[in-house]
Each structure stands twice: as structure tokens, then as C-alpha cells.
Motif scaffolding. Sequence first.
Motif, PDB file in Angstrom:
ATOM      1  N   TYR A  86      61.649  64.599  42.241  1.00  0.00           N
ATOM      2  CA  TYR A  86      61.961  65.588  43.327  1.00  0.00           C
ATOM      3  C   TYR A  86      63.521  66.066  43.546  1.00  0.00           C
ATOM      4  O   TYR A  86      64.608  66.667  42.427  1.00  0.00           O
ATOM      5  CB  TYR A  86      62.589  64.019  43.984  1.00  0.00           C
ATOM      6  N   ARG A  87      63.370  66.752  44.435  1.00  0.00           N
ATOM      7  CA  ARG A  87      65.215  67.802  44.204  1.00  0.00           C
ATOM      8  C   ARG A  87      65.355  67.893  44.969  1.00  0.00           C
ATOM      9  O   ARG A  87      65.013  67.237  46.398  1.00  0.00           O
ATOM     10  CB  ARG A  87      64.314  69.741  44.369  1.00  0.00           C
ATOM     11  N   LEU A  96      67.337  69.495  48.139  1.00  0.00           N
ATOM     12  CA  LEU A  96      67.506  70.934  49.557  1.00  0.00           C
ATOM     13  C   LEU A  96      68.918  70.956  49.366  1.00  0.00           C
ATOM     14  O   LEU A  96      69.631  70.177  50.049  1.00  0.00           O
ATOM     15  CB  LEU A  96      66.388  70.488  50.372  1.00  0.00           C
ATOM     16  N   THR A 104      66.489  74.204  46.639  1.00  0.00           N
ATOM     17  CA  THR A 104      66.910  73.771  46.126  1.00  0.00           C
ATOM     18  C   THR A 104      67.270  73.383  44.459  1.00  0.00           C
ATOM     19  O   THR A 104      67.336  74.376  44.055  1.00  0.00           O
ATOM     20  CB  THR A 104      65.344  72.818  45.344  1.00  0.00           C
ATOM     21  N   ARG A 147      57.619  58.543  48.956  1.00  0.00           N
ATOM     22  CA  ARG A 147      57.759  59.247  50.424  1.00  0.00           C
ATOM     23  C   ARG A 147      58.965  59.112  50.722  1.00  0.00           C
ATOM     24  O   ARG A 147      59.702  60.555  50.881  1.00  0.00           O
ATOM     25  CB  ARG A 147      56.540  59.020  50.948  1.00  0.00           C
ATOM     26  N   LEU A 192      61.231  61.345  48.440  1.00  0.00           N
ATOM     27  CA  LEU A 192      60.810  62.693  48.832  1.00  0.00           C
ATOM     28  C   LEU A 192      61.591  63.650  49.760  1.00  0.00           C
ATOM     29  O   LEU A 192      62.500  63.910  50.900  1.00  0.00           O
ATOM     30  CB  LEU A 192      59.688  63.126  48.738  1.00  0.00           C
ATOM     31  N   ALA A 193      61.233  62.143  51.653  1.00  0.00           N
ATOM     32  CA  ALA A 193      61.729  62.604  52.684  1.00  0.00           C
ATOM     33  C   ALA A 193      64.057  62.705  52.912  1.00  0.00           C
ATOM     34  O   ALA A 193      63.996  63.807  53.362  1.00  0.00           O
ATOM     35  CB  ALA A 193      61.586  61.691  53.534  1.00  0.00           C
ATOM     36  N   LYS A 194      64.166  61.621  52.098  1.00  0.00           N
ATOM     37  CA  LYS A 194      65.684  61.878  52.191  1.00  0.00           C
ATOM     38  C   LYS A 194      66.386  62.939  51.048  1.00  0.00           C
ATOM     39  O   LYS A 194      66.869  63.954  51.382  1.00  0.00           O
ATOM     40  CB  LYS A 194      66.864  60.704  51.392  1.00  0.00           C
ATOM     41  N   SER A 195      65.472  63.378  50.259  1.00  0.00           N
ATOM     42  CA  SER A 195      65.518  64.811  49.414  1.00  0.00           C
ATOM     43  C   SER A 195      65.056  65.524  50.585  1.00  0.00           C
ATOM     44  O   SER A 195      66.122  66.757  49.786  1.00  0.00           O
ATOM     45  CB  SER A 195      64.861  64.799  47.721  1.00  0.00           C
ATOM     46  N   GLY A 196      64.254  65.576  51.377  1.00  0.00           N
ATOM     47  CA  GLY A 196      63.847  67.035  51.544  1.00  0.00           C
ATOM     48  C   GLY A 196      65.167  67.286  52.855  1.00  0.00           C
ATOM     49  O   GLY A 196      65.348  68.324  53.634  1.00  0.00           O
ATOM     50  N   ALA A 197      65.819  66.392  53.180  1.00  0.00           N
ATOM     51  CA  ALA A 197      66.862  66.857  54.603  1.00  0.00           C
ATOM     52  C   ALA A 197      68.641  67.412  53.512  1.00  0.00           C
ATOM     53  O   ALA A 197      69.231  66.990  54.037  1.00  0.00           O
ATOM     54  CB  ALA A 197      66.457  64.924  54.781  1.00  0.00           C
TER      55      ALA A 197
END
Length: 446
Positions: free
Chosen positions: A51-52, A54, A67, A91, A94-99
Motif C-alpha cells: 500500500y501507499r 495518501l 501518495t 481491504r 488499504l482503506a486506512k492508507s487511502g484515508a
Amino acid sequence: MATTSKKRLTNQVLERITPPKTGRLEIGDDLCPGLILRVSEQGAKSFSVIYRVLGEGGVTETGRPLTGKQHRITLGRWPVISLTDARERARAILAKSGAGADPRAELASSIRERRANTFSAVLDRHIRQDAARTISSWPNVERVLRLHVVPHLGDRPMADIRRADVHEIIDALVVGGKIGTAREVRKQLNRIFNWAADREIISLNPLSGMKRADLARNTEAGRALTDVELRSIWFGAEEMRYPFGPLYQFLMLTGQRRAEWAFCQRSEIDTANRWLDLGKERFKSRREHIVPMSDDLWALFERLPVWAGANDYFVFSSRHGRVPVQGFSQGKSALDELAQEYLRKQLGRPDAKLQHYRVHDFRVTCETRLAHLGFNQEVRDAVLGHAKPGLQKTYNKHDYLDEKRRALEAYSAHILATVGVSTPFPEGVGRQARIAEESGRLIPAN
């Protein structure tokens, strides 16, 4: 070097994948971008997520977050972690990293918390914050847990302890014939895990719903002992060494719970008034309870050993007064053997058998015989320390001290007449004190 590919992962695909001849194989999941299956040369298969975060790469001139660099978190080996669980965890990451949150920090904090919240650590905290203030007999309970549980679970994180682990400990105790200890272990572990769940140290109590038919209690109220049984048990106790012999005689003469005398400290004995003063912190129902000591009981008390060099000490102790008496199962077994032997001599029948009884039956006997001696229910309840029923609890503030003293004087005299002794301190008790004195451990009271 890793060989990479991408496909829709299924359980069948996972089973068929063969290890690479060299290096490591990585397969991305079509249904969950970022979820990676790694296959080693040895055939080990494990999941990880890439993951990356944000915003970790800064922001553009217009303020759009960028990112940062790529990170990886290992989720675990298959099939210990299933494909479904791996996708759910990937998932969530990924949701946390996207936030804009880095899940690694949360994971590290979780690991630190798990390591800090071992069973031993939580037990210590539970004792300080709850048990020591609310359970009168906690020191004895703590010894049971440290002896039978801590060696097995002490270093384990609370979140990792399963019901099967507790079953294993209880099974060993049951096989060893320690049913009472097993029952106490389950009861206290259930209390500790409920306490930990309430403080969100763990999510659920693993003992919730535990079924152990082999630990079912005997629900019978008990029975009143006969004259022959009382005589056999009294003289069996007389033959026992301190501390158990005198302890059982104290219980027979007062009808109190075992813990109330077994954990008695010298400071709880009021010499001027000749009574045992149990404060709220030690009495079972968190009420003050005073046990007047009859003349016969006081005479027996004065023959007990006194521990030298101690301002306060446990009256019944097997370790220089520093800790209360221990080994109740062995003590009761020894008493039963001696009482059985005396019963056969008393009846002149080598085949005579002493009917099974419990220490609790001393209380039943006291209640029953006080009724025969003419004492009403209120006085009998006061002697035994029963809570007042209904509105009596609210409105009746009488302490029944005089009535309790008269009742216990009469009961003590009745028991001694029943067993056929005129003094509660026969030669056996004096002999124990002298033996103890010769060993250099004890000094008999004046």
C-alpha cells in the motif's frame, strides 16, 4: 529474485500452486488489488499487502495530497489465515492508507499492547484495582492462580488465550483429584477475563459459555452430624498437629465459615471483649461480623502457639505466622482418617464407616442444635452471620451481641458434653504446643 504475476486467487488455485525452482513467486490478487501471495522455494505460502499512504508524498501546488513510497505488511501464512480473512484485512489496511493513516503505526501499537497485556500483567492489575478490595479471601485465591495458572499462561498475551488452554489446566486438576481447586480456578479466571473484557483489554471472555459437568457443585445444604460423628471428629482433630487440629475444633465450637477462622489474624481477636471482630473487608457479605468466644473456646485459644517477634500474625499458620494455614484438602483427609479410626474404636466394630461429611456441615450442625437448645431464628442467623431477610435488613439495627454470646456459650458447652470432655484443651493440644516449642519455631501462650 521474486517472479511476479497476477490472477484471481481461489482456494483451489492456492492448493495447486507449486513452489518456484529458484527465488520467490509473488502473485497479485485480481479481486483485491494490493493483496499479494508469496510462495517460497520450500513451498511456504503467505499473504501480504502492499500500500501507499495518501499524503505521505506531500501535496501538489493545488493542495492535492500525493501518495508516498510503497509499504508492505505481512498478514500471515496460508492456510492459518484463510483467503477470505486475508482479503478482509488487506481491504481494511488499504482503506486506512487511502484515508491518510499508516496502518503500520497502529499495528506496532497493537503488538506493544498485546505484549504488555500478558496474563501475569493483567492479573497484577486486576488484584490492585479490583480483587484486593472486593474479595475477602483473595490472598488465598491468588496463591491458587499463581500455583496452577501462571506457570502455564503467565507470559501469554490475554488476547491469545483460548478456552482450550483453560480446559487443559482444569483437566489436569480434575485428573489429580483437585475438584475444588479446579472449580476455584474456573471461577476466578472467568472473573478476570470478564474484568479484562470490560476494560477492552480483550474483545471477548473465552470462558463465556464454558461447560464443565465434572465441576458441578453439590447443591445439598448439608447435614447435621450425629453425636457419634461429632465425638469421632472431635477426637480425630485432637490427635492432629497444629494448625489443623485446633482449627477444626474452633469450627466445631462456633459454626463459622472455614475462611473466617483459617485466615484469622491476631489483631482481629479482641482480648478485652473476647471476640473475633471480622471487618467488612473480610466478611463474606461485606458486613461487619463479631463472633463472641465462649469460655471454653477462649481456653482453647490461649493454648495456641504465639509467634515470636511478630506484632501481628495469622492465628492458624504453617509458616511462622506469616501466611494463613494452607493445604485444606490434605488436612480434611487426615482428619477423616483419624475420625474413622476413633469411630471404629468407639463402636467396637472394625468394619464401621464414617459417613461422608463436609466442613460446611459444622455450620448445619450448629444451626440445628441451636434450634434444639431453644434459640430462635434471628439469634441463629446472627451467630452464623446470615444476612437479615427482607425489611429486617433495613430496619432492624440490633447487633444481637449479647444473644450471640449466650448462644455460643450454650452451644460450646453442649458440644463438649456431647463429645464427653470437660475441658476444650485436652492433652493432645498441649502436646502439640510443646513439640512446636522444642523445635524452636513457636512459643506457647501463657
